[in-house]
Design a protein around this motif. Structure first.
Motif, PDB file in Angstrom:
ATOM      1  N   TYR A 152       1.260  -6.463  -6.329  1.00 52.66           N
ATOM      2  CA  TYR A 152       1.356  -6.968  -7.702  1.00 52.66           C
ATOM      3  C   TYR A 152       1.746  -5.852  -8.670  1.00 52.66           C
ATOM      4  O   TYR A 152       2.479  -6.093  -9.630  1.00 52.66           O
ATOM      5  CB  TYR A 152       0.039  -7.617  -8.129  1.00 52.66           C
ATOM      6  CG  TYR A 152      -0.108  -9.036  -7.643  1.00 52.66           C
ATOM      7  CD1 TYR A 152       0.061 -10.108  -8.507  1.00 52.66           C
ATOM      8  CD2 TYR A 152      -0.399  -9.313  -6.325  1.00 52.66           C
ATOM      9  CE1 TYR A 152      -0.067 -11.417  -8.071  1.00 52.66           C
ATOM     10  CE2 TYR A 152      -0.537 -10.611  -5.866  1.00 52.66           C
ATOM     11  CZ  TYR A 152      -0.363 -11.660  -6.746  1.00 52.66           C
ATOM     12  OH  TYR A 152      -0.478 -12.947  -6.298  1.00 52.66           O
ATOM     13  N   ASP A 153       1.275  -4.628  -8.433  1.00 53.04           N
ATOM     14  CA  ASP A 153       1.669  -3.491  -9.270  1.00 53.04           C
ATOM     15  C   ASP A 153       3.153  -3.187  -9.142  1.00 53.04           C
ATOM     16  O   ASP A 153       3.767  -2.669 -10.073  1.00 53.04           O
ATOM     17  CB  ASP A 153       0.875  -2.232  -8.906  1.00 53.04           C
ATOM     18  CG  ASP A 153      -0.404  -2.101  -9.691  1.00 53.04           C
ATOM     19  OD1 ASP A 153      -0.617  -2.889 -10.649  1.00 53.04           O
ATOM     20  OD2 ASP A 153      -1.209  -1.219  -9.359  1.00 53.04           O
ATOM     21  N   SER A 154       3.738  -3.504  -8.001  1.00 55.16           N
ATOM     22  CA  SER A 154       5.155  -3.218  -7.821  1.00 55.16           C
ATOM     23  C   SER A 154       6.030  -4.190  -8.607  1.00 55.16           C
ATOM     24  O   SER A 154       7.209  -3.945  -8.800  1.00 55.16           O
ATOM     25  CB  SER A 154       5.528  -3.237  -6.334  1.00 55.16           C
ATOM     26  OG  SER A 154       5.525  -4.552  -5.830  1.00 55.16           O
ATOM     27  N   SER A 156       4.785  -5.638 -11.759  1.00 53.88           N
ATOM     28  CA  SER A 156       4.514  -5.464 -13.185  1.00 53.88           C
ATOM     29  C   SER A 156       3.451  -4.395 -13.384  1.00 53.88           C
ATOM     30  O   SER A 156       2.562  -4.219 -12.536  1.00 53.88           O
ATOM     31  CB  SER A 156       4.055  -6.780 -13.815  1.00 53.88           C
ATOM     32  OG  SER A 156       2.802  -7.181 -13.298  1.00 53.88           O
ATOM     33  N   LYS A 157       3.545  -3.713 -14.507  1.00 48.34           N
ATOM     34  CA  LYS A 157       2.608  -2.645 -14.826  1.00 48.34           C
ATOM     35  C   LYS A 157       1.194  -3.231 -14.887  1.00 48.34           C
ATOM     36  O   LYS A 157       0.943  -4.202 -15.595  1.00 48.34           O
ATOM     37  CB  LYS A 157       2.980  -1.999 -16.160  1.00 48.34           C
ATOM     38  CG  LYS A 157       2.127  -0.818 -16.505  1.00 48.34           C
ATOM     39  CD  LYS A 157       2.608  -0.143 -17.773  1.00 48.34           C
ATOM     40  CE  LYS A 157       1.775   1.081 -18.041  1.00 48.34           C
ATOM     41  NZ  LYS A 157       2.228   1.774 -19.232  1.00 48.34           N
ATOM     42  N   MET A 158       0.299  -2.635 -14.102  1.00 49.57           N
ATOM     43  CA  MET A 158      -1.106  -3.047 -14.026  1.00 49.57           C
ATOM     44  C   MET A 158      -1.273  -4.473 -13.478  1.00 49.57           C
ATOM     45  O   MET A 158      -2.317  -5.079 -13.633  1.00 49.57           O
ATOM     46  CB  MET A 158      -1.794  -2.921 -15.382  1.00 49.57           C
ATOM     47  CG  MET A 158      -1.721  -1.530 -15.994  1.00 49.57           C
ATOM     48  SD  MET A 158      -2.428  -0.240 -14.960  1.00 49.57           S
ATOM     49  CE  MET A 158      -4.145  -0.576 -15.162  1.00 49.57           C
ATOM     50  N   GLY A 159      -0.239  -4.990 -12.825  1.00 44.67           N
ATOM     51  CA  GLY A 159      -0.304  -6.347 -12.279  1.00 44.67           C
ATOM     52  C   GLY A 159      -1.354  -6.498 -11.191  1.00 44.67           C
ATOM     53  O   GLY A 159      -1.889  -7.578 -10.972  1.00 44.67           O
ATOM     54  N   GLY A 161      -4.261  -5.009 -11.187  1.00 43.87           N
ATOM     55  CA  GLY A 161      -5.580  -4.686 -11.725  1.00 43.87           C
ATOM     56  C   GLY A 161      -6.711  -5.584 -11.241  1.00 43.87           C
ATOM     57  O   GLY A 161      -7.769  -5.085 -10.832  1.00 43.87           O
TER      58      GLY A 161
END
Length: 183
Positions: A152-154, A156-159, A161
């Protein structure tokens, strides 16, 4: 009657495709250093661990089969201290498909030198976010959440989290349960 059967079959097939799981774990076991452990037991461990991760919903999102996050785990059994207790090292690799492409990208390679676990043959594995049930279920769940977090981080930023938080909470729950060391 045949028409109703056909419609029911089509609906069932598409519902399985729509509900494809997020993860595709491939677990292999190297038992060369522990030849006293029967092959059928290591096959049972492999099958049960793989089914535990792959047949569970980890998110509320829909993943198509080609979007699944792949995880390769090689468990090297170093010792079996007592029946049902295994000292092992895990080589873990997360791979995700590249969006809009036909190839994949490695997002993490890691060696866990303390992948020690207890396992009774044919034991059902279960997981509860709020309760420590077993070290093997907790460790596999932890790595499932880490795989999701990285994926998920790949995008979106902080996706990732929420999945980092789940992994952190899981680690705290396991630590507060204070399971005895296996080695």
């Amino acid at each position: 009657m045949i028409k109703k059967f056909f419609i029911l079959t089509v609906v069932l097939v598409f519902s399985f495709v729509a509900n494809a799981q997020e993860l595709e774990f491939n677990i292999n076991i190297d038992r060369q250093q522990t030849p006293n452990i029967p092959v059928n037991l290591t096959n049972d461990i492999k099958s049960n661990l793989t089914n535990f991760v792959n047949n569970r919903r980890w998110t509320n999102d829909q993943f198509s089969p080609q979007e699944r996050i792949k995880c390769n785990i090689l468990l090297t059994l170093d010792a079996s201290s007592t029946v049902g207790r295994y000292i092992s090292i895990a080589q873990i690799q997360f791979v995700r498909p590249v969006y809009g492409a036909t190839y994949e990208s490695i997002i993490l390679t890691f060696i866990d030198k303390n992948f020690d676990f207890e396992y009774a043959q044919s034991q059902p594995l279960d997981y509860n976010e709020n309760v420590y049930l077993s070290n093997i279920a907790s460790m596999l769940s932890f790595y499932a959440y880490i795989a999701l977090a990285l994926d998920y981080d790949s995008f979106s930023k902080m996706g990732g989290g929420p999945y980092v938080e789940k992994a952190y909470a899981l680690a705290n729950t396991a630590q507060s349960a204070n399971p005895p060391p296996l080695n």
